[in-house]
Design an enzyme around this catalytic site. Structure first.
Site, mmCIF file in Angstrom:
data_model
loop_
_atom_site.group_PDB
_atom_site.id
_atom_site.type_symbol
_atom_site.label_atom_id
_atom_site.label_comp_id
_atom_site.label_asym_id
_atom_site.label_seq_id
_atom_site.Cartn_x
_atom_site.Cartn_y
_atom_site.Cartn_z
ATOM 1 N N GLY A 46 0.835 -1.190 0.000
ATOM 2 C CA GLY A 46 0.000 0.000 0.000
ATOM 3 C C GLY A 46 0.868 1.237 0.000
ATOM 4 C CD GLN A 51 3.510 5.729 2.801
ATOM 5 O OE1 GLN A 51 2.477 5.227 2.389
ATOM 6 N NE2 GLN A 51 4.551 5.022 3.223
ATOM 7 C CB CYS A 89 5.817 1.639 7.147
ATOM 8 S SG CYS A 89 5.304 3.208 6.439
ATOM 9 C CG LEU A 90 6.504 0.778 0.961
ATOM 10 C CD1 LEU A 90 5.716 1.134 -0.290
ATOM 11 C CD2 LEU A 90 7.621 -0.203 0.639
ATOM 12 C CG HIS A 131 0.011 0.906 7.218
ATOM 13 N ND1 HIS A 131 0.943 0.421 8.110
ATOM 14 C CD2 HIS A 131 0.688 1.729 6.378
ATOM 15 C CE1 HIS A 131 2.121 0.949 7.823
ATOM 16 N NE2 HIS A 131 1.996 1.737 6.763
ATOM 17 C CD GLU A 132 -0.636 2.511 2.872
ATOM 18 O OE1 GLU A 132 -0.207 3.685 2.849
ATOM 19 O OE2 GLU A 132 0.114 1.539 3.061
ATOM 20 C CG HIS A 135 0.924 6.479 5.889
ATOM 21 N ND1 HIS A 135 2.056 6.979 6.496
ATOM 22 C CD2 HIS A 135 1.201 5.193 5.585
ATOM 23 C CE1 HIS A 135 2.976 6.037 6.566
ATOM 24 N NE2 HIS A 135 2.473 4.930 6.025
#
Length: 166
Positions: A46, A51, A89-90, A131-132, A135
């Protein structure tokens, strides 16, 4: 479409609440396309617009069978049950931590054509949506850890998983 640079957890953009997208136009669709391409290139499950340094409410989430969901102005409208698991997480590369999330969710938003959609998800996909959306609200997975001691190198966690499977 282009692959964009993913900001790391220290960047202040990740702590800022993203703004609603006023209308789904060509620039919004290009943003979704860039998110998709960047997510798959990373590779990740995701990605949220902030981000990549864009303070707008847009996300992509990899679903089952290598499909993905791309949403503008996503909202979590229903959350049920509980699951505890490790996530990464990226924007926090190389690390994972244990987080409690809802097991099943319903998310609404606009698709790339500007049409309202509702998506029901469970398990890992439900975790990714939560999660997204976090963000977009300036919340990182590290803010939701079950305990700081669960944050650890992803490599260490993956080694333990392989040992359990053997």
């Amino acid at each position: 479409m282009s692959i964009r640079k993913i900001l790391d957890f220290k960047h202040p953009a990740l702590r800022t609440k993203a703004k609603k997208v006023a209308r789904v136009d060509g620039s919004a669709v290009r943003l979704l396309d860039d998110l998709v391409e960047t997510m798959y290139a990373a590779p990740g499950a995701g990605l949220a617009a902030n981000q990549i340094g864009v303070a707008l409410r847009a996300i992509v989430v990899k679903g089952d069978e290598n499909q993905h969901h791309a949403l503008i102005n996503p909202e979590l409208v229903k959350a049920e049950g509980s699951q505890i698991g490790y996530e990464g997480c990226l924007s926090y590369p190389g690390w994972v931590g244990e987080v409690e999330r809802a097991e099943q969710v319903v998310v609404k938003g606009l698709n790339r054509k500007g049409k309202p959609v509702r998506i029901k998800a469970s398990g890992f996909t439900a975790r990714a949506f939560q999660h997204e959306i976090d963000h977009l609200d300036g919340i990182l997975f590290t803010d939701r850890l079950t305990g700081l001691e669960t944050l650890r190198p992803a490599e260490e966690y993956e080694t333990e998983l392989e040992a359990v499977k053997a």
